[in-house]
Design a protein around this motif. Structure first.
Motif, PDB file in Angstrom:
ATOM      1  N   ALA A 169      60.055  12.386  18.685  1.00 13.23           N
ATOM      2  CA  ALA A 169      58.973  12.140  17.376  1.00 13.23           C
ATOM      3  C   ALA A 169      58.774  10.701  16.884  1.00 13.23           C
ATOM      4  N   ARG A 170      59.842   9.910  17.016  1.00 13.91           N
ATOM      5  CA  ARG A 170      59.982   8.634  16.709  1.00 13.91           C
ATOM      6  C   ARG A 170      58.823   7.553  17.753  1.00 13.91           C
ATOM      7  N   GLN A 204      67.377  15.308  19.311  1.00 10.36           N
ATOM      8  CA  GLN A 204      66.759  15.174  20.137  1.00 10.36           C
ATOM      9  C   GLN A 204      65.083  15.071  19.843  1.00 10.36           C
ATOM     10  N   ALA A 205      64.765  15.884  19.106  1.00  7.49           N
ATOM     11  CA  ALA A 205      63.386  16.015  18.676  1.00  7.49           C
ATOM     12  C   ALA A 205      62.956  14.700  17.766  1.00  7.49           C
ATOM     13  N   ALA A 221      59.610   7.202   4.503  1.00  5.04           N
ATOM     14  CA  ALA A 221      59.670   6.802   5.729  1.00  5.04           C
ATOM     15  C   ALA A 221      60.529   5.720   6.034  1.00  5.04           C
ATOM     16  N   GLU A 222      60.364   4.436   5.122  1.00  8.44           N
ATOM     17  CA  GLU A 222      61.192   3.279   5.384  1.00  8.44           C
ATOM     18  C   GLU A 222      62.900   3.627   5.101  1.00  8.44           C
ATOM     19  N   ALA A 223      62.698   4.300   3.838  1.00  6.59           N
ATOM     20  CA  ALA A 223      64.184   4.718   3.694  1.00  6.59           C
ATOM     21  C   ALA A 223      64.887   5.554   4.452  1.00  6.59           C
ATOM     22  N   LEU A 224      64.215   6.336   5.450  1.00 10.16           N
ATOM     23  CA  LEU A 224      64.899   7.119   6.416  1.00 10.16           C
ATOM     24  C   LEU A 224      64.688   6.461   7.621  1.00 10.16           C
ATOM     25  N   ASP A 225      64.141   5.283   7.863  1.00  6.75           N
ATOM     26  CA  ASP A 225      64.148   4.623   9.125  1.00  6.75           C
ATOM     27  C   ASP A 225      63.242   5.095  10.044  1.00  6.75           C
ATOM     28  N   TRP A 226      62.072   5.695   9.541  1.00  3.96           N
ATOM     29  CA  TRP A 226      61.179   6.068  10.635  1.00  3.96           C
ATOM     30  C   TRP A 226      59.864   5.104  10.631  1.00  3.96           C
ATOM     31  N   PRO A 227      59.847   4.707  11.922  1.00  5.71           N
ATOM     32  CA  PRO A 227      58.590   3.596  12.087  1.00  5.71           C
ATOM     33  C   PRO A 227      57.387   4.110  11.698  1.00  5.71           C
ATOM     34  N   ILE A 228      56.677   3.291  11.018  1.00  9.13           N
ATOM     35  CA  ILE A 228      55.071   3.734  10.723  1.00  9.13           C
ATOM     36  C   ILE A 228      54.245   2.690  11.327  1.00  9.13           C
TER      37      ILE A 228
END
Length: 243
Positions: free
Chosen positions: A198-199, A193-194, A214-221
């Motif tokens: 956060a995304r 949920q967090a 970040a890209e490896a863990l699919d976090w948008p930058i």
């Protein structure tokens, strides 16, 4: 950039280690409201272990360091630094840490990455003083050019989980600044949920290593600070906010 361009912007800086936070200071100077969360502790390896692994420093033509924490461990050698051993660093903060010991910096990586640092060294042997979790970019670049490199681990980075209060603070901010790959790991360690919440918050990555994590863990930058200095982070925050 005007000193008021970030006025009222709520920013959280995720970083490893203790000590002064020049990035937070610069953001506040431009009007941002900044909170810093420590997502990892830096734990030094024993002095004797580092000294024993390095051996005679004068056998190295260069010493390469890619963080202020690694630069700080050069204090073990600063009193009797060999005249022929030069120092290469990854960016201004690392250079400042070296110079604070009374040592001279001979090369600063032009692009602010470990690979750029390696390319600034023309001959070996090279001592790479690093964290236990350091990427292999320096050694790969140097050995690929036939330059001998010895990697010595000077410190460990131990993750600090984000507790309930830290997560609540983070989710209440308008921008998240991740200062190291360990900051991305901290974001990813939150519950589902967090993470979803956060995304939706603009994420600024400090440098290419953090960007890659970040890209490896699919976090948008939202933006990347391409230079390794506080002003570059401030510029990236401004871009992330569209100011």
């Amino acid at each position: 950039m005007s000193a008021r361009e970030l006025q009222g912007a709520a920013v959280v800086v995720l970083r490893a280690g203790e000590g002064p936070d020049a990035v937070a200071d610069e953001l506040e100077r431009h009007g941002a409201v900044v909170a810093t969360l420590r997502v990892a502790h830096v734990v030094d390896r024993a002095d004797g272990d580092v000294l024993g692994a390095v051996g005679a420093l004068e056998r190295f033509g260069w010493v390469a360091v890619t963080s202020a924490n690694a630069a700080r461990r050069l204090a073990l050698f600063s009193a009797q630094w060999p005249a022929a051993t030069r120092v290469a660093v990854v960016g201004p903060a690392t250079a400042a840490a070296v110079e604070s010991l009374g040592l001279h910096v001979d090369a600063v990586a032009s692009g602010g990455t470990a690979a750029d640092l390696a390319r600034s060294i023309e001959a070996g042997p090279v001592l790479f003083l690093a964290a236990a979790n350091a990427r292999g970019d320096v050694a790969r670049e140097l050995t690929g050019r036939g330059i001998e490199v010895t990697t010595v681990v000077a410190y460990d980075v131990e993750a600090v989980p984000l507790d309930t209060d830290a997560v609540a603070l983070l989710l209440d901010r308008g921008v998240v600044v991740a200062m190291a790959p360990s900051a991305i790991d901290a974001l990813h360690s939150m519950d589902e949920q967090a993470r979803r919440a956060a995304r939706s918050i603009p994420l600024v990555a400090f440098g290419p290593s953090t960007q890659r994590r970040a890209e490896a863990l699919d976090w948008p930058i939202a933006a990347v600070a391409t230079r390794r200095d506080p002003q570059a982070v401030t510029d990236a925050v401004r871009a992330a906010l569209g100011r």
